[in-house]
Design an enzyme around this catalytic site. Sequence first.
Site, short mmCIF file in Angstrom:
data_model
loop_
_atom_site.label_atom_id
_atom_site.label_comp_id
_atom_site.label_asym_id
_atom_site.label_seq_id
_atom_site.Cartn_x
_atom_site.Cartn_y
_atom_site.Cartn_z
N ARG A 38 3.04 -0.19 -0.61
CA ARG A 38 4.10 0.59 0.04
C ARG A 38 5.07 -0.65 0.47
NH1 ARG A 38 1.70 4.18 4.61
NH2 ARG A 38 0.26 2.37 4.16
N ASP A 93 -4.18 -2.89 0.38
CA ASP A 93 -2.81 -3.55 0.16
C ASP A 93 -2.86 -4.88 0.26
OD1 ASP A 93 -1.27 -1.20 -0.20
OD2 ASP A 93 -0.57 -0.90 1.77
N GLY A 101 -5.93 4.19 6.29
CA GLY A 101 -6.19 4.59 4.90
C GLY A 101 -7.49 4.39 4.49
N ASP A 144 -3.68 -3.06 10.07
CA ASP A 144 -2.99 -3.57 11.22
C ASP A 144 -2.71 -2.26 12.40
OD1 ASP A 144 -1.05 -2.73 9.29
OD2 ASP A 144 0.42 -3.55 10.62
N ARG A 157 -5.37 9.62 10.83
CA ARG A 157 -4.21 8.96 11.59
C ARG A 157 -4.17 9.76 12.76
NH1 ARG A 157 -2.63 5.13 7.87
NH2 ARG A 157 -2.65 5.89 5.77
N THR A 213 -8.10 -2.25 3.92
CA THR A 213 -6.87 -1.69 3.34
C THR A 213 -6.68 -2.24 1.92
OG1 THR A 213 -4.33 -1.58 3.41
CG2 THR A 213 -5.56 -3.38 4.55
N ASP A 272 -2.46 -7.05 2.90
CA ASP A 272 -1.14 -7.53 3.60
C ASP A 272 -1.61 -7.55 5.05
OD1 ASP A 272 -1.72 -5.00 4.40
OD2 ASP A 272 0.43 -4.01 3.91
P1 ATP Z 1 -3.24 1.37 6.66
O1 ATP Z 1 -2.97 -0.11 6.36
O2 ATP Z 1 -4.22 1.95 5.50
O3 ATP Z 1 -1.98 2.32 6.96
P2 ATP Z 1 -3.81 1.23 9.32
O4 ATP Z 1 -4.84 1.08 10.30
O5 ATP Z 1 -2.63 0.16 9.27
O6 ATP Z 1 -4.18 1.52 8.09
P3 ATP Z 1 -1.94 3.10 10.83
O7 ATP Z 1 -1.74 4.85 10.61
O8 ATP Z 1 -0.95 2.38 10.99
O9 ATP Z 1 -3.05 2.84 9.80
O10 ATP Z 1 -2.96 3.15 12.32
C1 ATP Z 1 -4.05 3.89 12.34
C2 ATP Z 1 -3.96 4.54 13.85
O11 ATP Z 1 -4.02 3.65 14.82
C3 ATP Z 1 -2.83 5.63 13.84
O12 ATP Z 1 -3.06 6.71 13.31
C4 ATP Z 1 -2.89 5.41 15.82
O13 ATP Z 1 -3.72 6.71 15.95
C5 ATP Z 1 -3.34 4.32 15.91
N1 ATP Z 1 -2.38 3.28 16.40
C6 ATP Z 1 -1.42 2.65 15.73
N2 ATP Z 1 -0.49 1.93 16.45
C7 ATP Z 1 -0.80 2.27 17.72
C8 ATP Z 1 -0.25 1.77 18.80
N3 ATP Z 1 0.78 1.08 19.00
N4 ATP Z 1 -0.83 2.51 20.20
C9 ATP Z 1 -2.01 3.60 19.96
N5 ATP Z 1 -2.57 3.62 18.86
C10 ATP Z 1 -2.00 3.03 17.89
#
Ligand code: ATP
Length: 324
Positions: free
Chosen positions: A177, A133, A16, A108, A77, A131, A135
């Site tokens: 969330r 959040d 995000g 994360d 994503r 992020t 978190d």
């Molecule tokens: P937010 O907190 O805003 O959701 P985020 O970085 O946690 O941000 P995610 O969608 O969970 O958002 O992760 C971003 C991208 O990281 C995912 O779309 C995916 O491409 C990659 N990703 C996450 N987990 C894995 C994994 N275990 N292996 C490979 N790629 C991953």
Amino acid sequence: MKNSPIKHIGVFTSGGDSPGMNAALYAIAKTAETKGIKVSGIRKGYEGMIDGDIVPLEVHELQKLAHRGGTILKTARSQRFMQLEGRKKALQMLKDNNIDALIAIGGDGTFRGLLAFSEICDIPFIGIPGTIDNDISGTDYTLGFDSAVNTAIENIDKIRDTAESHNRVFIIEVMGRDSGYIGIHSGLTVGADAILIPESGEDFIHLLDKIKDYDNEEAFLVVVSEGDELGAELVASKIKEINPSVDLRITKLGHVQRGGNPSAFDRMLGIRLGVASVDALLKGKKNVMAGILNNQLRLTPFNQVVKQHSINKELQELLKIFGS
Ligand code: ATP
């Protein structure tokens, strides 16, 4: 830097978007320029890495955009990056572009992606927690949280004006969330009558106690995190059940909380973490997230960065006094 093996950093935003990401990009580009290192932007997160969507980052352009919300590199994503095949393609693109270090700004999930990537790619990675959040462990504040809270309170203050004029009950849903950080910070600072967050189980019982005796003679504001197990609609119908005389409205603040210019705090956080991430690379660090703990820069290994599911004790106490 003459002796650093790093010549070309690739930077991307992922997951995000959050206010302050552009300030971090500016700081990364500026610091790298000072040290004589090339920086390129990878657009649309891991998607752009797989597609080789890589653009030069110009410091003088970023300087003019650092105050803007969102991310000029765009974010996404990526399902493809979850697969080994996608990660292999991404690695080839980095090689083709001579990128020998990566800085990722995201949550994360983005860092978990880097951990998976590290199994086939041995260039150093540094993460910046971005992020709204708040978190993520390893930092007291994530990029964008302060701005999101400020947007929430600006809007809830406006809702109070109309709520006071009509003696209405307002249920205001804020983002979060899995985390009640925006809920608790915004709820406390607008003087909400009740704050419902995912981390607290007793808050709803207190709300029902209060609303039973509510006499429609003033505003009554309830701030609910979107991740609260009840949700705004169910809270509204329970309130109506217990006190059918209330004049009640629901407002969901939604994505307005993600946008807008970053606050001074988030701009500063972006600058501090942006500079720290380049410095960390130059010191030979890899697979760590740059964060701020007790106002000190800290590097936490990705495998120790986890999603935080609890708010700290001090905030829990405040919630007991003000939110119930
Ligand atoms: P937010 O907190 O805003 O959701 P985020 O970085 O946690 O941000 P995610 O969608 O969970 O958002 O992760 C971003 C991208 O990281 C995912 O779309 C995916 O491409 C990659 N990703 C996450 N987990 C894995 C994994 N275990 N292996 C490979 N790629 C991953």
